[in-house]
Write an enzyme that holds these catalytic residues in place. Structure first.
Site, short mmCIF file in Angstrom:
data_model
loop_
_atom_site.label_atom_id
_atom_site.label_comp_id
_atom_site.label_asym_id
_atom_site.label_seq_id
_atom_site.Cartn_x
_atom_site.Cartn_y
_atom_site.Cartn_z
N LYS A 160 0.86 -1.19 0.00
CA LYS A 160 0.00 0.00 0.00
C LYS A 160 0.90 1.23 0.00
CE LYS A 160 -1.73 2.80 2.88
NZ LYS A 160 -1.83 4.00 1.99
N GLU B 129 10.26 1.34 10.54
CA GLU B 129 11.13 2.51 10.62
C GLU B 129 10.25 3.71 10.84
OE1 GLU B 129 13.28 5.57 8.08
OE2 GLU B 129 14.36 3.71 7.67
N CYS C 246 13.37 10.94 7.25
CA CYS C 246 13.41 10.42 8.63
C CYS C 246 14.79 10.58 9.26
CB CYS C 246 13.02 8.95 8.64
SG CYS C 246 11.32 8.63 8.11
N GLU D 246 9.08 16.04 16.17
CA GLU D 246 9.63 15.95 14.82
C GLU D 246 8.93 16.96 13.92
OE1 GLU D 246 10.83 12.42 11.69
OE2 GLU D 246 8.92 12.26 12.74
#
Length: 524
Positions: free
Chosen positions: A188, A261, A295, A393
């Site tokens: 997906k 992750e 990331c 973040e």
């Protein structure tokens, strides 16, 4: 006079033709319709099939049926598909660079980072998969009498949920080791970057992958994502920590494995003996590649107080000089953010920091003249705990600067986060940098580089600690996670039980003596 938006619309119409969309979506299940959009204009890029929950189950059925014959091929045959894919992608890279830019808004050089990463993964697993997957012999419980062989079997059908920020690397790059290990795949992708993943799938089919082995399902994450989790034999997920927790819970409920992750709040440490010109240039790459939507990019800069003023002068000068642009060509240093949601986060973090006393050293403003989601690369000083940009973040072109007195303080402050994905250390002394690197609680540490050195070293594992995830990609761990190890032990001549007239006591003495002898002989 044409504007940047006019140019982007022209590029989109030239690249994303109805013929291309029809070719890429052939075989993708979807009784509904959805669409992807380009951040360069904010406008619709293509209409796509939308997969329903029952259609996700059907995709798994097709993948499961195709997986058996794929797994039955010798591993070298499967690996050869990856090597052909490697060559095809490099030969036709302009096609995918255009798509990546249109779907993400990133600069062309940063789009090329994805091509580099996928090519390296394809070459690595195309060459090394036979060795990683070959049967291995181990010392048995009683040497000579017990022969042990370990096999690795594919898990079956891997479910992969891929994000929008690196749509080639985090779709195809993770798919390659799963496929060469003999699995089928139901992926997906994020709807907004689905064309890139579909292009990679179609190219891999052209390289020799049976079509049904890699299925793609498209739709809203809260709808299609759980359906993927409900059917997969193993799950690969890259995305936010919050969603990663939900994926892990779904996998745990079914007793299937998962590799995650997740987020990061990565730190870069500039020591007092660093080459400040190199460090400033490296910080620009580490903080602002792909507009900070990476990331493993750096969001916290820790600089020794004795060199902070000089470093910041050089770093901010380089930051102000960055060229922003959204054209599908080379030359721009930074592109656009991917969505209004990303821009809103950037604006909120900067506004909160400034309102609470932080200073903007460079940037600080959106650039709607270039496109709806462009924002200047921004450097903040005077950020303190409690500010959103200090602890959360940002995932955008914003970095906060902090000064430190000594190594212990730098390490302590760098580790003062629940995240643990990537970090960076800059020093002229390799032993000193390695010593500090070993103290940082992150899955990867780069010395005199921001993130590319560790990530590009595909023989070594890459992944996060703490809230940054579970499992690793790359290297042996990156392919072994997609397999089930099986131990086959063949006992010969004597059983592991009393024999030749021995009673229980005599057998226990015999085994105890054997154990002492094996230790003396240093047998493992």
């Amino acid at each position: 006079m044409t504007t940047a938006l006019d140019d982007a619309r022209t590029h989109a119409a030239r690249v994303v033709t109805p013929e291309l969309v029809a070719r890429l979506t052939r075989g993708v299940p979807g009784s509904g319709r959805t669409a992807c959009h380009s951040p360069l204009t904010g406008e619709r890029l293509a209409e796509l099939p939308e997969t329903t929950v029952p259609e996700v189950a059907g995709a798994f059925d097709r993948a499961r049926a195709a997986q058996q014959s794929w797994a039955a091929l010798p591993v070298r045959r499967r690996a050869a598909v990856l090597l052909r894919f490697h060559d095809l992608m490099l030969r036709r890279q302009d096609e995918i660079l255009d798509l990546i830019q249109l779907e993400t808004g990133k600069a062309r050089l940063h789009a090329h980072e994805e091509v580099q990463a996928v090519a390296m993964a394809a070459r690595h697993y195309g060459r090394k998969a036979p060795a990683y997957l070959r049967p291995r012999r181990h010392t048995g419980s009683i040497p000579v009498l017990t022969r042990v062989r370990q096999l690795r079997h594919p898990r079956g059908v891997v479910g992969q949920i891929a994000p929008w920020n690196y749509p080639l690397e985090l779709s195809a790059g993770d798919a390659l080791p799963a496929l060469v290990a003999g699995n089928a795949l139901v992926m997906k992708p994020d709807t907004e970057t689905a064309l890139t993943a579909l292009w990679a799938r179609r190219l891999l089919i052209e390289a020799g992958l049976p079509e049904d082995v890699w299925q793609v399902v498209i739709g809203a994450g809260p709808v299609v994502g759980p359906a993927v989790v409900a059917h997969a034999d193993y799950l690969s997920f890259t995305g936010s920590t919050a969603t990663g927790r939900a994926v892990a819970q779904g996998a745990a409920a079914r007793l299937v494995g998962a590799s995650l992750e997740l987020g990061g709040k990565n730190a870069m440490l500039v020591l007092d003996d660093a080459d400040l010109d190199r460090a400033a240039a490296g910080a620009v790459r580490a903080c602002f590649s792909s507009a900070g939507q990476l990331c493993i990019s750096v969001e916290r800069l820790y600089v020794h107080q004795s060199v902070a003023d000089v470093f910041l002068e050089r770093f901010t000068a380089r930051t102000r000089a960055l060229r922003l642009g959204g054209g599908l060509d080379w030359g721009a240093d930074m592109g656009s953010l991917a969505s209004q949601a990303q821009l809103d986060t950037v604006l909120r973090h900067i506004k909160d920091a400034v309102a609470n006393g932080a200073t903007v050293l460079a940037g600080g403003h959106p650039r709607p003249d270039l496109g709806p989601y462009f924002h200047e690369p921004t450097v903040l000083d005077g950020v303190t705990p409690g500010m959103a940009v200090c602890e959360q973040e940002t995932f955008g072109p914003v970095v906060s600067v902090y000064r430190f007195r000594d190594e212990d303080e730098a390490v302590e402050r760098a580790n003062a986060t629940p995240y643990g994905l990537n970090s960076s250390v800059w020093s002229r002394s390799a032993p000193r940098a390695r010593r500090i690197a070993a103290r940082l609680r992150t899955g990867t540490v780069n010395i005199n580089e921001g993130y590319a050195a560790a990530y590009g070293s595909v023989q070594a594992p890459m992944g996060g600690m703490g809230d940054s995830g579970l499992g690793r990609r790359h290297g042996a761990e990156g392919i072994h996670k997609y397999t089930e190890p099986q131990t086959i032990a063949h006992q010969r001549v004597l059983p592991l039980a009393p024999s030749f007239g021995m009673d229980d006591r005599q057998y226990a003495r015999f085994i105890s003596g054997s154990l002492r002898l094996m230790k003396t002989l240093r047998l493992r």
